[in-house]
Design a protein around this motif. Structure first.
Motif, short mmCIF file in Angstrom:
data_model
loop_
_atom_site.label_atom_id
_atom_site.label_comp_id
_atom_site.label_asym_id
_atom_site.label_seq_id
_atom_site.Cartn_x
_atom_site.Cartn_y
_atom_site.Cartn_z
N ASN A 161 0.92 -1.44 0.23
CA ASN A 161 0.20 0.03 0.09
C ASN A 161 0.69 1.19 0.32
N TRP A 165 0.77 5.01 2.46
CA TRP A 165 1.79 4.93 3.39
C TRP A 165 3.12 5.89 2.90
N PHE A 218 -8.11 -2.31 10.21
CA PHE A 218 -7.05 -2.44 11.51
C PHE A 218 -7.34 -1.11 11.80
N PRO A 222 -1.77 1.13 8.45
CA PRO A 222 -0.95 -0.17 8.06
C PRO A 222 0.48 0.17 7.43
N ARG A 224 1.67 -2.48 4.87
CA ARG A 224 1.61 -4.07 4.38
C ARG A 224 2.81 -3.97 3.60
N SER A 233 1.89 -7.26 7.72
CA SER A 233 1.06 -5.83 8.38
C SER A 233 2.29 -5.18 10.08
N ASP A 261 -1.80 -7.68 12.86
CA ASP A 261 -2.45 -9.17 12.80
C ASP A 261 -2.37 -9.80 13.85
N THR A 264 0.94 -11.52 11.51
CA THR A 264 2.45 -10.95 11.26
C THR A 264 3.41 -11.28 12.62
#
Length: 273
Positions: A161, A165, A218, A222, A224, A233, A261, A264
């Motif tokens: 992403n 980010w 989330f 995050p 990712r 993540s 999560d 992770t």
């Protein structure tokens, strides 16, 4: 970090510049600092010499960084109030030990410490997991966290992403620039904001929240990242030191990457095991 040069005009124009930067009137600043608009006006025009205490009080209400507070004091003819140490000095031994314990205690999750221009001054093994395989020119000290993250040969191609980010990181830097006059930070911003996006991310907008009315799964935006074919993540948390009395300490920030999560978290624990 670059300081503001003290000018021959004295402290008044510098204080006026900080006040205008914060978009405060002389009256608003006077009310906050328990003074009068007339006195603030006299200070800014050089008709009155503020006391050391008044300078520090005004600087506090104007959110002037510690480094630049020293500049204000020098411009008014006073000695700097805040020391500027290097991290390897004996007087900061307790700080170094505390940082090492914090970073080590956070493993296997990633954590690092950066200065005011995102130069990495300490990191734990969790960060090393994420940086595996990056080119030497990005990992040769002094490493820069923003450069490593956004450089097209850095983490950028792995961040799934990236537009979001990247938008978050650049907005964070712009907020810092609004609170500081660091030329080195501005130069870094100009550099990293000019990096080309990887082909897969070109033409994609960079909102920082859910798109099209979707509910974000989330609890915070995050990062990712693709790690050896596995999606990890993380959400970022940044801590600074309260009421610092040293310029170097005032510019340190501890960033921890919390697994966003269970998958992770389990994967990182498996690597540690």
């Amino acid at each position: 970090m670059t300081t503001i040069a003290a000018t021959g005009a004295g402290v008044g124009p510098l204080l006026r510049g900080w006040r205008e930067r914060r978009r405060l009137s002389q009256l608003e600043l006077a009310l906050r600092a328990d003074s009068s608009a007339r006195h603030i006006s006299f200070v800014e025009t050089g008709r009155a010499r503020p006391s050391e205490e008044m300078i520090l009080r005004l600087a506090g209400h104007l959110e002037v960084p510690v480094r630049e507070q020293n500049v204000l004091l020098l411009a008014a003819g006073y000695a700097p109030r805040f020391t500027e140490s290097t991290l390897d000095e004996p007087r900061l031994g307790a700080l170094r030990e505390g940082i090492e314990q914090l970073l080590g205690g956070y493993e296997p999750y990633p954590a690092l410490v950066v200065d005011g221009t995102y130069t990495v001054v300490a990191a734990n093994g969790g960060i090393g997991v994420l940086l595996a395989g990056l080119p030497d020119h990005l990992l040769t000290p002094p490493m820069n966290a923003m450069r490593i993250t956004l450089h097209p040969e850095g983490l950028a191609p792995r961040i799934l992403n990236l537009p979001r980010w990247r938008g978050h990181l650049l907005a964070q830097m712009r907020r810092q620039l609004a609170l500081s006059r660091s030329e080195s930070l501005r130069a870094l911003y100009e550099e990293v904001s000019g990096y080309p996006l990887p082909e897969a991310a070109e033409g994609v907008t960079a909102p920082v929240g859910p798109e099209d009315g979707d509910v974000c799964p989330f609890f915070a935006l995050p990062m990712r990242i693709d790690h050896d074919g596995r999606v990890l993540s993380f959400v970022s948390s940044i801590s600074t030191f309260n009421t610092p009395m040293d310029v170097t300490v005032s510019e340190l920030a501890i960033e921890t990457l919390l697994p966003a999560d269970p998958a992770t978290a389990a994967y990182l624990r498996s690597l540690a095991g």
